[in-house]
Motif scaffolding. Structure first.
Motif, PDB file in Angstrom:
ATOM      1  N   ILE A 105       0.849  -1.196   0.000  1.00  0.00           N
ATOM      2  CA  ILE A 105       0.000   0.000   0.000  1.00  0.00           C
ATOM      3  C   ILE A 105       0.880   1.240   0.000  1.00  0.00           C
ATOM      4  O   ILE A 105       1.805   1.358   0.799  1.00  0.00           O
ATOM      5  N   GLN A 106       0.599   2.161  -0.901  1.00  0.00           N
ATOM      6  CA  GLN A 106       1.357   3.401  -0.998  1.00  0.00           C
ATOM      7  C   GLN A 106       0.942   4.369   0.105  1.00  0.00           C
ATOM      8  O   GLN A 106      -0.244   4.679   0.251  1.00  0.00           O
ATOM      9  N   LEU A 107       1.915   4.838   0.878  1.00  0.00           N
ATOM     10  CA  LEU A 107       1.661   5.802   1.947  1.00  0.00           C
ATOM     11  C   LEU A 107       2.434   7.081   1.667  1.00  0.00           C
ATOM     12  O   LEU A 107       3.500   7.048   1.039  1.00  0.00           O
ATOM     13  N   ASN A 108       1.926   8.213   2.147  1.00  0.00           N
ATOM     14  CA  ASN A 108       2.665   9.458   2.047  1.00  0.00           C
ATOM     15  C   ASN A 108       2.547  10.226   3.354  1.00  0.00           C
ATOM     16  O   ASN A 108       1.679   9.938   4.183  1.00  0.00           O
ATOM     17  N   ASP A 109       3.438  11.208   3.541  1.00  0.00           N
ATOM     18  CA  ASP A 109       3.487  11.921   4.810  1.00  0.00           C
ATOM     19  C   ASP A 109       2.307  12.869   5.002  1.00  0.00           C
ATOM     20  O   ASP A 109       2.089  13.381   6.101  1.00  0.00           O
ATOM     21  N   LYS A 110       1.528  13.112   3.945  1.00  0.00           N
ATOM     22  CA  LYS A 110       0.345  13.966   4.066  1.00  0.00           C
ATOM     23  C   LYS A 110      -0.890  13.150   4.467  1.00  0.00           C
ATOM     24  O   LYS A 110      -1.946  13.715   4.714  1.00  0.00           O
ATOM     25  N   MET A 111      -0.774  11.823   4.479  1.00  0.00           N
ATOM     26  CA  MET A 111      -1.861  10.906   4.844  1.00  0.00           C
ATOM     27  C   MET A 111      -3.083  11.077   3.941  1.00  0.00           C
ATOM     28  O   MET A 111      -4.227  11.020   4.378  1.00  0.00           O
ATOM     29  N   THR A 112      -2.832  11.323   2.648  1.00  0.00           N
ATOM     30  CA  THR A 112      -3.906  11.422   1.670  1.00  0.00           C
ATOM     31  C   THR A 112      -3.930  10.148   0.827  1.00  0.00           C
ATOM     32  O   THR A 112      -2.978   9.362   0.821  1.00  0.00           O
ATOM     33  N   ASP A 113      -5.025   9.953   0.099  1.00  0.00           N
ATOM     34  CA  ASP A 113      -5.198   8.743  -0.705  1.00  0.00           C
ATOM     35  C   ASP A 113      -4.899   8.959  -2.182  1.00  0.00           C
ATOM     36  O   ASP A 113      -5.084   8.041  -2.984  1.00  0.00           O
ATOM     37  N   ASN A 114      -4.436  10.137  -2.557  1.00  0.00           N
ATOM     38  CA  ASN A 114      -4.220  10.435  -3.976  1.00  0.00           C
ATOM     39  C   ASN A 114      -3.220   9.492  -4.618  1.00  0.00           C
ATOM     40  O   ASN A 114      -3.446   8.978  -5.719  1.00  0.00           O
ATOM     41  N   LEU A 164      -8.967   0.442   3.904  1.00  0.00           N
ATOM     42  CA  LEU A 164      -8.329   1.482   4.715  1.00  0.00           C
ATOM     43  C   LEU A 164      -8.482   2.873   4.108  1.00  0.00           C
ATOM     44  O   LEU A 164      -7.966   3.838   4.676  1.00  0.00           O
ATOM     45  N   TRP A 165      -9.172   2.977   2.991  1.00  0.00           N
ATOM     46  CA  TRP A 165      -9.360   4.297   2.380  1.00  0.00           C
ATOM     47  C   TRP A 165     -10.410   5.059   3.175  1.00  0.00           C
ATOM     48  O   TRP A 165     -11.557   4.635   3.273  1.00  0.00           O
ATOM     49  N   ASN A 166     -10.027   6.181   3.747  1.00  0.00           N
ATOM     50  CA  ASN A 166     -10.993   6.962   4.537  1.00  0.00           C
ATOM     51  C   ASN A 166     -10.947   8.453   4.229  1.00  0.00           C
ATOM     52  O   ASN A 166     -11.633   9.232   4.880  1.00  0.00           O
ATOM     53  N   ASN A 167     -10.133   8.846   3.252  1.00  0.00           N
ATOM     54  CA  ASN A 167     -10.070  10.264   2.888  1.00  0.00           C
ATOM     55  C   ASN A 167     -10.358  10.472   1.408  1.00  0.00           C
ATOM     56  O   ASN A 167      -9.818  11.382   0.783  1.00  0.00           O
ATOM     57  N   LEU A 168     -11.187   9.608   0.834  1.00  0.00           N
ATOM     58  CA  LEU A 168     -11.477   9.711  -0.586  1.00  0.00           C
ATOM     59  C   LEU A 168     -12.234  11.000  -0.902  1.00  0.00           C
ATOM     60  O   LEU A 168     -13.213  11.333  -0.233  1.00  0.00           O
ATOM     61  N   THR A 169     -11.775  11.703  -1.921  1.00  0.00           N
ATOM     62  CA  THR A 169     -12.471  12.896  -2.401  1.00  0.00           C
ATOM     63  C   THR A 169     -13.364  12.507  -3.584  1.00  0.00           C
ATOM     64  O   THR A 169     -13.288  11.377  -4.099  1.00  0.00           O
ATOM     65  N   LYS A 170     -14.186  13.425  -4.012  1.00  0.00           N
ATOM     66  CA  LYS A 170     -15.021  13.164  -5.182  1.00  0.00           C
ATOM     67  C   LYS A 170     -14.163  12.908  -6.407  1.00  0.00           C
ATOM     68  O   LYS A 170     -14.509  12.098  -7.276  1.00  0.00           O
ATOM     69  N   SER A 171     -13.019  13.602  -6.471  1.00  0.00           N
ATOM     70  CA  SER A 171     -12.102  13.402  -7.594  1.00  0.00           C
ATOM     71  C   SER A 171     -11.524  11.989  -7.579  1.00  0.00           C
ATOM     72  O   SER A 171     -11.384  11.353  -8.637  1.00  0.00           O
ATOM     73  N   ASN A 172     -11.176  11.491  -6.391  1.00  0.00           N
ATOM     74  CA  ASN A 172     -10.661  10.125  -6.284  1.00  0.00           C
ATOM     75  C   ASN A 172     -11.699   9.104  -6.734  1.00  0.00           C
ATOM     76  O   ASN A 172     -11.389   8.170  -7.483  1.00  0.00           O
ATOM     77  N   CYS A 173     -12.924   9.272  -6.262  1.00  0.00           N
ATOM     78  CA  CYS A 173     -14.005   8.343  -6.625  1.00  0.00           C
ATOM     79  C   CYS A 173     -14.266   8.368  -8.125  1.00  0.00           C
ATOM     80  O   CYS A 173     -14.478   7.315  -8.746  1.00  0.00           O
ATOM     81  N   MET A 174     -14.224   9.559  -8.718  1.00  0.00           N
ATOM     82  CA  MET A 174     -14.460   9.667 -10.151  1.00  0.00           C
ATOM     83  C   MET A 174     -13.334   9.009 -10.942  1.00  0.00           C
ATOM     84  O   MET A 174     -13.568   8.379 -11.982  1.00  0.00           O
ATOM     85  N   GLN A 175     -12.099   9.114 -10.444  1.00  0.00           N
ATOM     86  CA  GLN A 175     -10.968   8.477 -11.113  1.00  0.00           C
ATOM     87  C   GLN A 175     -11.143   6.963 -11.148  1.00  0.00           C
ATOM     88  O   GLN A 175     -10.876   6.312 -12.167  1.00  0.00           O
TER      89      GLN A 175
END
Length: 244
Positions: A105-114, A164-175
């Motif tokens: 799973i890809q993680l980043n220091d901003k804790m975003t799901d992008n 574990l995805w809990n910060n999905l944005t509308k843009s993420n869902c559309m992608q």
């Protein structure tokens, strides 16, 4: 970090040190999977102490950790509170990074799901095009057979770690949704402007939000059925008690 399986005395040393992260009163200084290990602490000094304990252990028992493949990532390390503290495993400096892959799973220091979403889409597109190259989506193979192959090969890659995805944005869902739409229309050879609900319904596919929610419910079911001796179940019970 990559290391040989070194549970036991070393794990107990980490727990007794009190330097790791606590979830209420459950100690989670280290999480391991196969030959990988991850140390977690809330301060630079605590993390360095955990690294020192680990280094002493691998020296005593002659384990090998490749420090060039080990990284430190500080979550929430913004420009305002950015720190330049260095971390060492013995004499070897461990490099800092803002992105890392842990347990696939890809993680980043901003804790975003992008990054997770983008990586999942790229991997899945490669798998889909590989299937298309063997006539998936042509009249040589029934669309339902094609849909079954895509569901078993591509969709699991697309939604790997979705529990574990809990910060999905509308843009993420559309992608994610665009990939499902494209796959459904391609294997049925429908025009690009065909209604999405028709394309999905004819294959028995759900929208991406429904698939994600289903995976989360299945993950919850597995957590509920875990034995209480498992660390994951202990953390789950402690967090659940906070909301009861």
């Amino acid at each position: 970090m990559e290391a040989m399986n070194c549970i036991g005395p070393w794990q107990h040393s980490l727990e007794r040190s009190g330097q790791g992260i606590h979830v209420i009163n459950v100690i989670t200084s280290n999480t391991t999977l196969a030959d990988d290990l991850a140390l977690a602490a809330i301060s630079p000094n605590s993390l360095q102490n955990l690294l020192n304990i680990t280094y002493d252990y691998i020296c005593n028992y002659r384990y090998i950790i490749n420090s060039t493949k080990s990284f430190v990532m500080v979550f929430g390390d913004t420009a305002k509170n950015k720190t330049n503290i260095n971390f060492y495993l013995g004499q070897n400096k461990i490099e800092r990074t803002d992105k890392i892959r842990h347990v696939g799973i890809q993680l980043n220091d901003k804790m975003t799901d992008n990054d997770k979403i983008s990586g999942a889409c790229k991997k899945t597109e490669s798998s889909l095009y590989s299937l298309l190259s063997i006539n998936i989506g042509t009249f040589h193979i029934n669309p339902l057979t094609s849909a079954s192959l895509v569901s078993k090969i591509c969709i699991p890659k697309l939604l790997f770690g979705a529990e574990l995805w809990n910060n999905l944005t509308k843009s993420n869902c559309m992608q994610l949704e665009r990939f499902i739409r494209m796959a459904a229309k391609t294997i049925q050879r429908f025009p690009i402007r065909t209604r999405t609900d028709i394309c999905l319904a004819m294959l028995g596919w759900k929208r991406i939000e429904s698939e994600i929610n289903l995976k989360k419910l299945m993950f919850l079911e597995r957590l509920c059925n875990m034995p209480t001796s498992v660390l994951t179940k202990q953390i789950f019970n402690k967090r659940l008690a906070l909301f009861s």
